[in-house]
Design an enzyme around this catalytic site. Sequence first.
Site, mmCIF file in Angstrom:
data_model
loop_
_atom_site.group_PDB
_atom_site.id
_atom_site.type_symbol
_atom_site.label_atom_id
_atom_site.label_comp_id
_atom_site.label_asym_id
_atom_site.label_seq_id
_atom_site.Cartn_x
_atom_site.Cartn_y
_atom_site.Cartn_z
ATOM 1 N N ARG A 15 0.833 -1.203 0.000
ATOM 2 C CA ARG A 15 0.000 0.000 0.000
ATOM 3 C C ARG A 15 0.876 1.266 0.000
ATOM 4 O O ARG A 15 0.990 1.947 -1.006
ATOM 5 C CB ARG A 15 -0.940 -0.014 1.231
ATOM 6 C CG ARG A 15 -2.080 0.992 1.121
ATOM 7 C CD ARG A 15 -1.750 2.409 1.561
ATOM 8 N NE ARG A 15 -1.251 2.480 2.941
ATOM 9 C CZ ARG A 15 -0.758 3.589 3.460
ATOM 10 N NH1 ARG A 15 -0.673 4.700 2.732
ATOM 11 N NH2 ARG A 15 -0.298 3.590 4.706
ATOM 12 N N ASP A 16 1.549 1.555 1.101
ATOM 13 C CA ASP A 16 2.293 2.820 1.206
ATOM 14 C C ASP A 16 3.479 2.842 0.253
ATOM 15 O O ASP A 16 3.886 3.901 -0.224
ATOM 16 C CB ASP A 16 2.779 3.010 2.657
ATOM 17 C CG ASP A 16 3.113 4.457 2.973
ATOM 18 O OD1 ASP A 16 2.719 5.347 2.196
ATOM 19 O OD2 ASP A 16 3.785 4.705 3.996
ATOM 20 N N HIS A 207 5.723 4.659 12.621
ATOM 21 C CA HIS A 207 5.781 4.598 11.159
ATOM 22 C C HIS A 207 6.837 5.624 10.711
ATOM 23 O O HIS A 207 6.535 6.789 10.484
ATOM 24 C CB HIS A 207 4.393 4.948 10.611
ATOM 25 C CG HIS A 207 4.245 4.848 9.131
ATOM 26 N ND1 HIS A 207 3.583 3.817 8.502
ATOM 27 C CD2 HIS A 207 4.674 5.652 8.130
ATOM 28 C CE1 HIS A 207 3.597 3.999 7.197
ATOM 29 N NE2 HIS A 207 4.264 5.114 6.933
ATOM 30 N N HIS A 209 9.907 7.137 8.253
ATOM 31 C CA HIS A 209 10.470 7.190 6.901
ATOM 32 C C HIS A 209 11.964 7.489 7.032
ATOM 33 O O HIS A 209 12.391 8.144 7.977
ATOM 34 C CB HIS A 209 9.753 8.258 6.062
ATOM 35 C CG HIS A 209 8.427 7.795 5.533
ATOM 36 N ND1 HIS A 209 7.935 8.172 4.315
ATOM 37 C CD2 HIS A 209 7.496 6.949 6.061
ATOM 38 C CE1 HIS A 209 6.760 7.603 4.105
ATOM 39 N NE2 HIS A 209 6.464 6.860 5.159
ATOM 40 N N CYS A 240 10.078 9.129 -1.867
ATOM 41 C CA CYS A 240 9.561 10.272 -1.127
ATOM 42 C C CYS A 240 8.858 11.201 -2.117
ATOM 43 O O CYS A 240 9.491 11.721 -3.020
ATOM 44 C CB CYS A 240 10.723 11.003 -0.453
ATOM 45 S SG CYS A 240 10.238 12.559 0.294
ATOM 46 N N ASN A 249 9.737 5.248 2.842
ATOM 47 C CA ASN A 249 9.479 4.326 3.945
ATOM 48 C C ASN A 249 10.732 3.635 4.452
ATOM 49 O O ASN A 249 11.586 3.226 3.664
ATOM 50 C CB ASN A 249 8.530 3.221 3.461
ATOM 51 C CG ASN A 249 7.077 3.656 3.451
ATOM 52 O OD1 ASN A 249 6.461 3.784 4.496
ATOM 53 N ND2 ASN A 249 6.553 3.898 2.261
#
Lengths: 299, 299
Positions: A15-16, A207, A209, A240, A249
Amino acid sequence: MHIPKQVTVKEVGPRDGLQNEKELIATEDKVEWINQLSDTGLSYIEISSFVHPKWIPQLGDALDVAKQIKRQKDITYAALVPNAKGLERALEADVDEISIFMSASETHNKKNINKTIEETFPVLEEVVKGGRQEGKSVRAYISTVFGCPYEGHIPIDNTLRICERLFEMGIYELSIGDTIGVANPLQVERVLTRMKDTFEHDSLALHFHDTRGTALANVLTALQLGFTTFDSALGGLGGCPYAQGATGNLATDDLLYMLDGMEIETGIHKDKLYHAASFIQSKMDKSLPSHQMQIGDSI
Amino acid sequence: MHIPKQVTVKEVGPRDGLQNEKELIATEDKVEWINQLSDTGLSYIEISSFVHPKWIPQLGDALDVAKQIKRQKDITYAALVPNAKGLERALEADVDEISIFMSASETHNKKNINKTIEETFPVLEEVVKGGRQEGKSVRAYISTVFGCPYEGHIPIDNTLRICERLFEMGIYELSIGDTIGVANPLQVERVLTRMKDTFEHDSLALHFHDTRGTALANVLTALQLGFTTFDSALGGLGGCPYAQGATGNLATDDLLYMLDGMEIETGIHKDKLYHAASFIQSKMDKSLPSHQMQIGDSI
């Protein structure tokens, strides 16, 4: 070193990761990839997003992906849901868990969701209510907690008020996001100390990055504060959106390298993870940016 | 968080960085770059190596570089010296400080220096003695402390015995190297605890590589143990000689980003450092791999 013995890694790559890649991956390749991820020992995979395909065409096949993957019963398959319409499709897809999202920054929230923070709450409330009625657990992402590309510093008191509202809606877990990868360990300690003073410790996930290379140092700080749930995307997929060429991520494989070395159990098999990363890389027009994938088998 | 208020960053880019780049940089560009580095607030720059140019042609102009740079009196300009012949040239170049080096791994030492560890001591002893007689301070690098590309795990007791010999020779500082970037925070804590139990705390420096993304997490661990001296190479110059495409030295700019955020003083001006990084990048056929350089000015 006071660190947990065991950690849960939540894989958000499908997903991300994929939502921030320009390339469109074929549905069958996503399905095969998620099936491979299911064999790595991961207990949680966010498989797609039910945001309207107009906004994220890369994940326009969410329903097909959800229906075609081979599900294992000890794995939670989650999907992102922005509103009641998305929930409808997510329920049709019968995912195990719903993820909702909003921003700690008014401007970022407005640019990302096209609503003020205050306008976002009732929309999400409907999703949480509807999801839970159908027996789905609901998790929330709160983004830009450590800094916003538009507003810069985000006051922690504002963030805490938003998070309170999310917990009141009935989410079981809040994933605290460093969306643009600006956090440093001192800031992480300050923010997380306030967070764990306000909410249940084990209802909070991180979460991070890795845009500025601090993600694993931030993970270390969170571990030292007793946090045990971390989101990451295999191979550092996703990049990004604010800076071409920069990493996004935190990579699951980089996270696993550090956790394994620190003797923290995750249940994930390194070799199977590498296999899954190599597979999705072979379907893309670039090499994955994680450190482990850049090294490959050479050392 | 118990961390030092102030840290010394030792810039090794002109030596450890450039020696691992295939490209040859013109002497005048090195000189200009080092002059720019001298304006950033750095207090220590390792400018080149007096290893025979047959082995490291990239740094064959060490004498010219040393003679042509504009020296500032509050900056230590150091150079790597492998043996008595190198010392002769380093003394002719009149550098402020001599760096010697050897490996904690027998195999790595043999492959790198073509001598056993035992055979290396007298060679280095001559360098330390000769350098100190001429009023030069001498620093030593001990490499592969956290793992060796040939031998894997390196027992800390062996490492400590080697370090003792180096201190007995008269070095004032030992730089503990994670040459292939395999260390993790738990291991760093274990190794550094033994190190500081055995030697003076402030005679120890850390030299991390970011090959697996753990360098800043390892720096954080060292900071929490009270260490205050860190080597790094601007822009992450140098790559990893054992893995094409992988990153090598911890980047000075990435290190500075974290230290600044953690309110730790270094005396280094971020913008001037970025300027110097952009300059050397413009002289190379690649973009520098550090996170800060990859992001550029975009966020």
